[in-house]
Design an enzyme around this catalytic site. Structure first.
Site, PDB file in Angstrom:
ATOM      1  N   TYR A 116       0.853  -1.177   0.000  1.00 38.63           N
ATOM      2  CA  TYR A 116       0.000   0.000   0.000  1.00 38.63           C
ATOM      3  C   TYR A 116       0.892   1.231   0.000  1.00 38.63           C
ATOM      4  O   TYR A 116       1.698   1.427   0.901  1.00 38.63           O
ATOM      5  CB  TYR A 116      -0.916   0.028   1.233  1.00 38.63           C
ATOM      6  CG  TYR A 116      -1.726   1.292   1.245  1.00 38.63           C
ATOM      7  CD1 TYR A 116      -2.916   1.363   0.533  1.00 38.63           C
ATOM      8  CD2 TYR A 116      -1.276   2.433   1.880  1.00 38.63           C
ATOM      9  CE1 TYR A 116      -3.647   2.528   0.476  1.00 38.63           C
ATOM     10  CE2 TYR A 116      -1.994   3.603   1.829  1.00 38.63           C
ATOM     11  CZ  TYR A 116      -3.184   3.652   1.123  1.00 38.63           C
ATOM     12  OH  TYR A 116      -3.895   4.824   1.065  1.00 38.63           O
ATOM     13  N   TRP A 118       2.423   4.893  -2.570  1.00 35.75           N
ATOM     14  CA  TRP A 118       2.725   5.503  -3.861  1.00 35.75           C
ATOM     15  C   TRP A 118       4.087   4.979  -4.310  1.00 35.75           C
ATOM     16  O   TRP A 118       5.119   5.537  -3.961  1.00 35.75           O
ATOM     17  CB  TRP A 118       2.782   7.009  -3.725  1.00 35.75           C
ATOM     18  CG  TRP A 118       1.519   7.678  -3.294  1.00 35.75           C
ATOM     19  CD1 TRP A 118       0.870   7.512  -2.103  1.00 35.75           C
ATOM     20  CD2 TRP A 118       0.777   8.635  -4.025  1.00 35.75           C
ATOM     21  NE1 TRP A 118      -0.231   8.310  -2.062  1.00 35.75           N
ATOM     22  CE2 TRP A 118      -0.314   9.018  -3.229  1.00 35.75           C
ATOM     23  CE3 TRP A 118       0.938   9.220  -5.278  1.00 35.75           C
ATOM     24  CZ2 TRP A 118      -1.239   9.957  -3.651  1.00 35.75           C
ATOM     25  CZ3 TRP A 118       0.009  10.161  -5.690  1.00 35.75           C
ATOM     26  CH2 TRP A 118      -1.071  10.508  -4.887  1.00 35.75           C
TER      27      TRP A 118
END
Length: 769
Positions: A116, A118
């Site tokens: 999880y 970016w």
């Protein structure tokens, strides 16, 4: 960083979540130039040069000593153990055997696919796509996560009451509309540029600041409602109403009450476009409980004078009003309520569907909201099919690991937490995203094996059993693409990988080979061949539109490709307003659901059938008299590259900065620049104090993202010496409906730190043997 010393030919295109850029290596130094077409480049790009070869980078595969010696199993030493370097072939053999053991003995329900965060603006080397594809090939599925820490409550409540979440956030009011048409922006929680400066897939034009300036210069009034004056930029010229954190729903109720009491609501809009108004109005006017939700009721709850509330409501009548709600508001107890109530406020004003009016949920919360969509698709790596199908709400990972077999409520269902034996994480840092980090440490201690792909020694990597060094985006080729940015970028490799780092794809390809699923994972393609294959989808779509469609080689040589965009036509919301019968919303009624029979039928006490004021439990009291706002940082994306030059420069005495009001500081003997200790029953951390009148008294603000740095990892609740507020935040769900993250708000006490300052070791590699 000196971007002027390299010749133009040296600079090659690349992209990141915080901006498109070109870069070059010159005499061992990384030079970075923002995209020339960006009107407001993001300074986070300045983190790249110092981070590229930083001591925090992971140079070779590592295995935790305790796991290597004792084998898989629960172990409280995670996070404070030594590591043993290993060669790639040896570590992949070891990991392959462990994956096979978990698969054959426990099945796909025993592995949690983390990832999880970016991971990369590139669409092929996006870590979430890579790991999920691998787990689907190797296990046939895995336990997944749904929703996000950013919008966990909103993404569940919105489909029930407003329909499609993507339509509300991405195909609704744009920055162009705001600049041209909006007369009043009512910004609950603000529209902080630090949030809008980043976007998944990359961003070539940061348009938010110019748009707000254009609107303000035209005469648009920006009204900021929230405890931090910095949540709107100076260019907006905003009026600031500093309500108590977490009381926005009460404030919205009082605004709507004033509208109704004075006959200023748009009843025609409510009758035609909404359902359930009569039920809600009984609650609003106090006919249910004897308590009208008027300005006098809201004033002591919100800290906003009743006259101010009433005057604000009257200012909204007859104006082109845009109501916005920051993601921050729903990252708190009962976070569903302000998202829902703001929709009711916008409906009562009758502005929904008009250019620059209505409800722009999360406008300003992320860089691709409020922009035109691309007219063609971008490259997307198929993750395959997860045939197992089990999942948890993403913010419930510690609950899952600590309580296998326990039931919980989510979106009208009673679900059961699985028994996880392996956590496999590639991309992301839960020791940034998650709350109550001491509890998270206990949770990770319970699994058999924790595997992490990482480019640097984050706290997550330090807690892993097997650590595989991954490349940074600058060290690989990819294609940068966002669904709402008009520039596709050929992300050239700028430099060689650090140490023995490998791309996630190459790591998974090697592991797949050992598990007998290499062909299924790679389909016989190298990374460059995958880029060519994935680009073909966009090339074909361009050709079908009659738009210039260069082949892959021409695109790669040019470096960028301008994409056609869809018209700024207001999307489904404009169509709904123009003809609600022909263009209904995807809700049970086809309308905006002010009262939801579906939600009421779930029977959740903490999320009733219409928006309501539900007093929070986590409020200031003796021992913890201050609200803590743990918001997003300005000098990095979450915790990414916290060791970069731009991020480091924002710290003081090496520690994250906490803002508090001079009156609160004086009451505690705290001066500007002092190191302070923030603490509550869950933990404590150090930070450097900054005194400002731009924060409401009774509130302290400490951004997330400083790498977790426990003074003594052997303690149950060690002091974080670096300033990570998630040692203080609560690990509870927003409600039984969404189970979203509540990490935005908690309560603390603050004191001046008088002991010997402990050293910061967050960026030092762990001990190896």
């Amino acid at each position: 960083m000196n971007a002027e010393t390299g010749s133009e030919a040296d600079f090659r295109p690349h992209s990141s979540h915080w901006g498109v850029f070109t870069a070059a290596m010159r005499d061992g130094e990384l030079l970075v130039r923002p995209h020339p077409g960006d009107p407001d480049p993001n300074a986070i790009l300045q983190n790249f040069p110092a981070a590229l070869r930083h001591r925090a980078r992971i140079a070779q595969p590592m295995v935790r000593r305790g796991w290597l010696e004792a084998g898989p199993g629960p172990d409280p030493r995670r996070g404070r153990d030594e590591f043993v370097p290993m060669a790639w072939d040896a570590v992949l053999d070891l990991l392959g055997a462990e994956v096979a053991r978990i698969r054959d003995r426990h099945g796909p329900g025993a592995v949690f696919g983390g990832s999880y965060g970016w991971a990369s603006a590139g669409r092929f080397h996006h870590a979430q796509s890579q790991i999920h594809r691998f787990l689907n090939c190797a296990f046939g599925g895995y336990v997944a996560s749904v929703n996000s820490y950013s919008s966990g409550a909103a993404s569940v409540i919105v489909p029930h009451v407003l329909g499609n979440y993507e339509a509300l956030t991405k195909h609704n009011v744009t920055w162009d509309q705001l600049a041209q048409h909006t007369e009043v922006v009512l910004a609950f929680g603000g529209m902080a540029l630090k949030n809008a400066m980043v976007a998944g897939g990359g961003i070539s034009e940061h348009v938010e600041r110019p748009a707000m300036k254009a609107a303000h210069d035209r005469g648009c009034d920006f009204i900021l409602l929230g405890p931090l004056r910095s949540d709107l930029p100076e260019e907006a010229g905003a009026e600031w109403i500093a309500n108590i954190p977490g009381t926005d729903t009460a404030l919205m109720l009082a605004l709507v009450h004033t509208l109704v009491a004075e006959g200023l609501q748009d009843q025609d809009f409510l009758d035609r476009y909404t359902t359930g108004w009569a039920v809600f109005e009984r609650y609003l006017m106090g006919r249910e409980d004897g308590q009208p939700k008027d300005a006098g009721w809201a004033a002591p709850i919100t800290g906003v004078p009743a006259d101010t509330i009433r005057a604000l409501a009257r200012r909204l009548h007859g104006k082109r009003v845009l109501v916005t709600v920051a993601h921050a508001l729903q990252r708190a107890e009962h976070g569903e309520q302000p998202v829902w109530m703001a929709a009711v406020l916008a409906a009562a004003l009758g502005q929904i569907g008009l250019p620059g009016g209505g409800y722009g949920y999360a406008l300003g919360a992320i860089g691709y909201y409020g922009r035109r969509a691309n007219a063609v698709p971008g490259p997307t790596l198929s993750q395959g099919r997860n045939r197992h199908g089990d999942y948890i709400p993403v913010a419930r990972i510690a609950d899952m690991l600590l309580n296998p077999g326990m039931t919980y409520r989510y979106n009208g269902q009673t679900r059961t937490y699985p028994d996880i034996r392996m956590v496999y994480w590639a991309g992301g840092n839960p020791f940034h995203h998650h709350q109550d980090l001491n509890r998270l440490r206990q949770a990770f201690a319970r699994v058999d094996t924790l595997v992490v792909h990482e480019l640097a020694w984050t706290a997550t990597a330090r807690h892993a059993d097997i650590v595989l060094p991954a490349t940074m985006t600058l060290e690989r080729e990819d294609i940068g693409f966002s669904s709402h940015d008009p520039l596709m970028v050929a992300m050239h490799r700028i430099t060689e990988p650090f140490g023995e780092a490998r791309d996630d794809y190459d790591i998974f390809a090697g592991l797949s080979r050992r598990l007998g699923v290499e062909e299924a994972f790679t389909e016989g393609r190298s990374s460059r061949e995958w880029l060519r294959h994935l680009y073909a989808r966009t090339e074909q779509a361009l050709r079908e539109l009659g738009h210039p469609a260069p082949d892959f080689d021409a695109f790669w040589e040019a470096g960028t490709l301008a994409l056609p965009q869809a018209p700024d036509d207001g999307g489904p919301w404009r169509a709904f307003r123009e003809d609600p019968e022909a263009n209904p919303l995807p809700t049970p009624s086809g309308r905006i659901e002010i009262f939801s029979e579906t939600i009421a039928g779930f029977g959740e006490a903490d999320c009733p059938g219409h928006p309501a004021w539900l007093p929070p439990q986590d409020v200031p009291r003796a021992g913890t008299p201050l609200h803590l706002v743990a918001n997003q940082p300005a000098t990095r994306l979450h915790s990414q590259l916290d060791f970069g030059e731009h991020s480091i420069a924002s710290k003081r005495r090496g520690r994250e900065v906490a803002c508090l009001h001079p009156a609160d500081a004086a009451a505690r003997g705290i001066a500007e620049g002092d190191v302070i200790r923030l603490f509550n029953e869950r933990g404590a951390c150090l930070a450097a104090a900054h005194l400002t009148t731009g924060i409401r008294p009774g509130v302290v603000q400490l951004a997330t993202g400083a790498w977790y740095d426990p003074e003594d990892p052997a303690e149950d609740k060690p002091l974080c010496v670096h300033g990570n507020p998630n040692v203080l935040t609560r690990d509870v769900g927003t409600s039984g409906l969404a189970q979203g993250c509540t990490g935005q708000l908690t309560v603390v006490e603050v004191e001046r730190f008088t002991g010997n300052l402990p050293p910061i070791r967050a960026f030092d590699p762990p001990m190896t043997v």
